[in-house]
Design an enzyme around this catalytic site. Structure first.
Site, short mmCIF file in Angstrom:
data_model
loop_
_atom_site.label_atom_id
_atom_site.label_comp_id
_atom_site.label_asym_id
_atom_site.label_seq_id
_atom_site.Cartn_x
_atom_site.Cartn_y
_atom_site.Cartn_z
N HIS A 130 28.82 35.28 51.07
CA HIS A 130 29.70 35.08 49.93
C HIS A 130 30.20 36.41 49.39
O HIS A 130 31.38 36.55 49.04
CB HIS A 130 28.96 34.31 48.82
CG HIS A 130 28.93 32.83 49.03
ND1 HIS A 130 28.11 32.25 49.97
CD2 HIS A 130 29.61 31.83 48.42
CE1 HIS A 130 28.28 30.93 49.92
NE2 HIS A 130 29.18 30.65 48.99
N HIS A 172 20.23 35.38 46.90
CA HIS A 172 20.06 36.60 47.68
C HIS A 172 19.31 37.65 46.88
O HIS A 172 19.15 37.53 45.66
CB HIS A 172 21.43 37.17 48.07
CG HIS A 172 22.18 36.34 49.06
ND1 HIS A 172 21.92 36.36 50.41
CD2 HIS A 172 23.19 35.45 48.88
CE1 HIS A 172 22.75 35.53 51.03
NE2 HIS A 172 23.52 34.96 50.12
#
Length: 220
Positions: A130, A172
């Site tokens: 992303h 993340h």
């Protein structure tokens, strides 16, 4: 049977890493936890997390590719073919590079991650796809195929929010997002070297569909 499967997976994940790399990864995990805990004390930051699901969907690789095809068919303008084709190449390049790196590194996502899209290579954490995709698109529409400058601030704000939300949602670690952002810039630079000119883009678009550009004319 399930216990044996879990044991096999654990053995597979226990790869020998250099001591310095283990320390860096452990530091990254701890720093991510502390950073997110601290930032969530601010109301404005919590609002970003509340919109995290929307930001996640807005930068998902498959969704962006679907939007590319829809908008390309809806806006049939030969003047835009160069931008459309190069954007498609960049998006595909990003997906391939991210998948390869994730398959090679196989770093697990944070233990509290609940991403429903975590399947295949995307179940791994390093680097953030992303983040790379958001930064690449921001660079693409500001440097490679610039939009009017009035669109630059919201575009950069969106890319920044996407990267930030990956941490706030515990998708993340910090190094994953930083690596993804740097990779997005490198992808934009690589695309500038591979850039398809107008005539090449017209030829590719014609190859995609005979309903597109034909001998300088649109339509049939």
């Amino acid at each position: 049977m399930s216990e044996k499967k879990n044991e096999d997976l654990q053995k597979e994940d226990k790869r020998q890493l250099p001591p310095y790399l283990k320390k860096i990864l452990a530091w990254d995990v701890e720093l991510t936890k502390r950073f997110v805990s601290f930032m969530l004390n601010f109301v404005s930051v919590r609002s970003v997390k509340n919109h995290g699901r929307f930001l996640e969907i807005s930068c998902h690789g498959i969704i962006i590719l679907v939007l590319w095809f829809i908008l390309t068919w809806m806006i049939d303008d030969p003047e835009l073919y160069e931008m459309q084709i190069n954007l498609l190449i960049g998006l595909l390049l990003d997906i391939v590079i991210i998948a390869c790196i994730k398959a090679a590194t196989r770093r697990h996502r944070p233990s509290f991650n609940d991403d429903p899209f975590s399947i295949g290579p995307d179940k791994f954490s390093f680097p953030s796809g992303h983040a790379s995709r958001a930064v690449f698109m921001a660079a693409f529409f500001t440097l490679l195929s610039p939009l009017p400058m009035i669109f630059w601030p919201p575009l950069v704000a969106w890319a920044t929010a996407v990267c930030f939300s990956r941490l706030l949602m515990y998708r993340h670690h910090i190094l994953d997002v930083l690596a993804g952002a740097v990779l997005g810039l490198l992808e934009a630079f690589l695309l500038s070297l591979l850039w398809c000119d107008r005539e090449t883009s017209l030829g590719i678009m014609k190859w995609i569909s005979d309903d597109k550009y034909v001998e300088g004319q649109t339509g049939i």
